[in-house]
Design a protein around this motif. Structure first.
Motif, PDB file in Angstrom:
ATOM      1  N   PHE A  59      38.086  41.496  60.561  1.00 42.32           N
ATOM      2  CA  PHE A  59      36.657  41.890  61.124  1.00 42.32           C
ATOM      3  C   PHE A  59      36.538  41.188  62.702  1.00 42.32           C
ATOM      4  O   PHE A  59      36.658  39.939  62.524  1.00 42.32           O
ATOM      5  N   ALA A  60      36.845  42.111  63.693  1.00 42.50           N
ATOM      6  CA  ALA A  60      36.932  41.734  64.886  1.00 42.50           C
ATOM      7  C   ALA A  60      35.806  41.957  65.960  1.00 42.50           C
ATOM      8  O   ALA A  60      35.092  42.727  65.937  1.00 42.50           O
ATOM      9  N   ASN A  61      35.766  41.016  67.049  1.00 41.95           N
ATOM     10  CA  ASN A  61      35.439  41.423  68.131  1.00 41.95           C
ATOM     11  C   ASN A  61      33.550  41.441  68.282  1.00 41.95           C
ATOM     12  O   ASN A  61      32.834  42.251  68.763  1.00 41.95           O
ATOM     13  N   SER A 106      24.564  39.044  47.623  1.00 47.37           N
ATOM     14  CA  SER A 106      24.601  39.213  46.166  1.00 47.37           C
ATOM     15  C   SER A 106      24.795  40.806  45.803  1.00 47.37           C
ATOM     16  O   SER A 106      25.228  41.074  44.561  1.00 47.37           O
ATOM     17  N   ASP A 107      24.608  41.689  47.017  1.00 45.63           N
ATOM     18  CA  ASP A 107      24.748  43.139  46.624  1.00 45.63           C
ATOM     19  C   ASP A 107      26.261  43.295  46.423  1.00 45.63           C
ATOM     20  O   ASP A 107      26.666  44.478  46.038  1.00 45.63           O
ATOM     21  N   GLY A 108      27.128  42.355  46.847  1.00 43.38           N
ATOM     22  CA  GLY A 108      28.588  42.642  46.864  1.00 43.38           C
ATOM     23  C   GLY A 108      29.203  43.673  47.855  1.00 43.38           C
ATOM     24  O   GLY A 108      30.165  44.093  47.689  1.00 43.38           O
ATOM     25  N   GLU A 109      28.389  44.164  48.509  1.00 41.29           N
ATOM     26  CA  GLU A 109      28.667  45.196  49.660  1.00 41.29           C
ATOM     27  C   GLU A 109      28.554  44.561  51.143  1.00 41.29           C
ATOM     28  O   GLU A 109      29.381  45.120  51.824  1.00 41.29           O
ATOM     29  N   THR A 110      27.655  43.645  51.242  1.00 39.56           N
ATOM     30  CA  THR A 110      27.642  43.017  52.930  1.00 39.56           C
ATOM     31  C   THR A 110      28.018  41.555  53.147  1.00 39.56           C
ATOM     32  O   THR A 110      27.993  40.944  51.722  1.00 39.56           O
ATOM     33  N   TYR A 111      28.030  41.137  53.960  1.00 42.54           N
ATOM     34  CA  TYR A 111      28.154  39.574  54.207  1.00 42.54           C
ATOM     35  C   TYR A 111      27.566  39.397  55.674  1.00 42.54           C
ATOM     36  O   TYR A 111      27.324  40.336  56.627  1.00 42.54           O
ATOM     37  N   VAL A 112      27.414  38.277  56.106  1.00 43.51           N
ATOM     38  CA  VAL A 112      26.858  37.738  57.241  1.00 43.51           C
ATOM     39  C   VAL A 112      27.731  36.732  57.740  1.00 43.51           C
ATOM     40  O   VAL A 112      28.525  36.013  56.978  1.00 43.51           O
ATOM     41  N   SER A 113      27.958  36.562  59.166  1.00 46.36           N
ATOM     42  CA  SER A 113      28.798  35.770  59.958  1.00 46.36           C
ATOM     43  C   SER A 113      27.993  35.157  60.938  1.00 46.36           C
ATOM     44  O   SER A 113      27.115  35.897  61.521  1.00 46.36           O
ATOM     45  N   LEU A 132      25.454  40.948  60.494  1.00 49.14           N
ATOM     46  CA  LEU A 132      25.511  41.618  59.355  1.00 49.14           C
ATOM     47  C   LEU A 132      26.570  42.600  59.130  1.00 49.14           C
ATOM     48  O   LEU A 132      26.647  43.455  60.070  1.00 49.14           O
ATOM     49  N   TRP A 133      27.462  42.494  58.301  1.00 42.24           N
ATOM     50  CA  TRP A 133      28.868  43.149  58.118  1.00 42.24           C
ATOM     51  C   TRP A 133      28.699  44.124  56.692  1.00 42.24           C
ATOM     52  O   TRP A 133      28.223  43.564  55.799  1.00 42.24           O
ATOM     53  N   HIS A 134      29.267  45.320  56.565  1.00 37.39           N
ATOM     54  CA  HIS A 134      29.822  45.787  55.523  1.00 37.39           C
ATOM     55  C   HIS A 134      31.106  45.673  55.040  1.00 37.39           C
ATOM     56  O   HIS A 134      31.952  45.672  56.054  1.00 37.39           O
ATOM     57  N   LEU A 135      31.402  45.333  53.881  1.00 30.01           N
ATOM     58  CA  LEU A 135      32.979  44.876  53.650  1.00 30.01           C
ATOM     59  C   LEU A 135      33.867  45.862  53.664  1.00 30.01           C
ATOM     60  O   LEU A 135      34.879  45.772  53.945  1.00 30.01           O
ATOM     61  N   GLY A 136      33.081  47.311  53.775  1.00 28.25           N
ATOM     62  CA  GLY A 136      34.186  48.236  53.954  1.00 28.25           C
ATOM     63  C   GLY A 136      34.549  48.690  55.378  1.00 28.25           C
ATOM     64  O   GLY A 136      35.337  49.772  55.628  1.00 28.25           O
ATOM     65  N   ILE A 137      33.661  48.296  56.392  1.00 27.28           N
ATOM     66  CA  ILE A 137      33.590  48.623  57.763  1.00 27.28           C
ATOM     67  C   ILE A 137      34.065  47.399  58.696  1.00 27.28           C
ATOM     68  O   ILE A 137      33.323  46.533  58.846  1.00 27.28           O
ATOM     69  N   THR A 138      35.180  47.596  59.404  1.00 28.51           N
ATOM     70  CA  THR A 138      35.752  46.466  59.951  1.00 28.51           C
ATOM     71  C   THR A 138      35.201  46.432  61.345  1.00 28.51           C
ATOM     72  O   THR A 138      35.652  45.314  61.904  1.00 28.51           O
TER      73      THR A 138
END
Length: 289
Positions: free
Chosen positions: A13-15, A28-35, A43-49
């Motif tokens: 997950f770049a740039n 906790s939804d298992g689909e997103t994360y924050v950096s 905010l990111w979606h684990l499936g979209i880089t």
């Protein structure tokens, strides 16, 4: 032949960050994360880089007006809309992503008023929060500043409900700690699986454990000398007065190059991990005899 284990990235997950990333937290939804970096949280979606949403941005129009940076961020363990982040000004902000697209303005702020009697040149530096963590229940937060760990009730933002001094004996050493840059060290803090105990690191490869129920605390040391299997760690004590007992170490003898910044506690068992420089130590609770 020595076995070598090598990690290879499955996704990159770049740039999205201009500055060093200080925190990553999976939702906790298992689909997103924050950096999070010094000035922004994405905010990111684990499936979209290749795409993220900026949810906190504290970068001023003129960088000369910058007064604080983001130091840590974490998602709520159960409520997928809520996250928390801390700053170098000693504040914690609890945010709800349902309130607005940018969460820095609508946040609930936790901050302890400064004691005027303790005011010094170093006050702002030592009040900077290096880590913030939700309890497993989501009801409490712990924050680590330079000299203490504080427990906050998420329903009460006026003051912490508990404060545990980590190495108060260093308050008289702040000038030399400033000169050798140790005052800028960033210590982590962690809960045990039942939220009844807290652990954080210190100097001389010491780490501190606090029992919230009994209010007892203990100082232990991670070293190669006491890492033999089934070796029981003995409590360590730091002496600040003139007469030192046999099992005590003088505050003037502490090695500030040996420090434990990173700690982890197993979510269900009494197993802890502490990182001391380039060594990783694992300890477990003594089995009943």
């Amino acid at each position: 032949m020595e076995l070598m284990v090598e990690a290879s990235p499955r996704r990159v997950f770049a740039n999205a960050h201009t500055y060093h990333i200080n925190s990553i937290s999976v939702n906790s939804d298992g689909e997103t994360y924050v950096s999070a970096d010094d000035l922004r949280i994405n905010l990111w979606h684990l499936g979209i880089t290749d795409q993220s949403f900026n949810i906190v941005d504290i970068k001023p129009a003129n960088m000369e007006e910058l007064t604080e940076v983001i130091t840590a961020a974490e998602f709520h363990p159960k409520d997928c809309n809520v996250f928390v982040y801390s700053s170098s000004k000693g504040t914690i902000r609890l945010c709800d992503m349902r309130a607005s697209a940018l969460c820095d303005q609508s946040a609930k702020m936790f901050e302890e008023p400064e004691d005027p009697s303790n005011r010094s040149f170093f006050s702002e530096i030592i009040s900077s929060i290096s880590d913030v963590r939700f309890s497993h229940s989501g009801r409490y937060l712990i924050s680590r500043d330079y000299l203490s760990v504080k427990v906050w009730d998420v329903l009460m933002d006026t003051k912490p409900v508990e404060t545990f001094p980590v190495h108060e004996y260093l308050r008289s050493k702040l000038c030399s700690l400033y000169e050798n840059d140790c005052i800028f060290d960033k210590f982590e803090c962690v809960w045990n699986g039942t939220d009844s105990s807290i652990m954080t690191g210190s100097y001389n490869n010491f780490f501190r454990m606090f029992d919230r129920n009994t209010k007892r605390d203990v100082t232990l040391e991670a070293s190669r000398e006491n890492c033999k299997p089934l070796h029981v760690l003995k409590p360590r004590r730091v002496n600040t007065s003139g007469k030192r007992k046999r099992d005590e170490i003088s505050v003037d003898s502490l090695d500030f190059n040996r420090k434990i910044l990173h700690t982890a506690w197993h979510p269900k068992e009494n197993i802890i991990a502490v990182a001391a420089t380039n060594n990783l130590y694992l300890f477990q609770e003594k089995p009943p005899s």
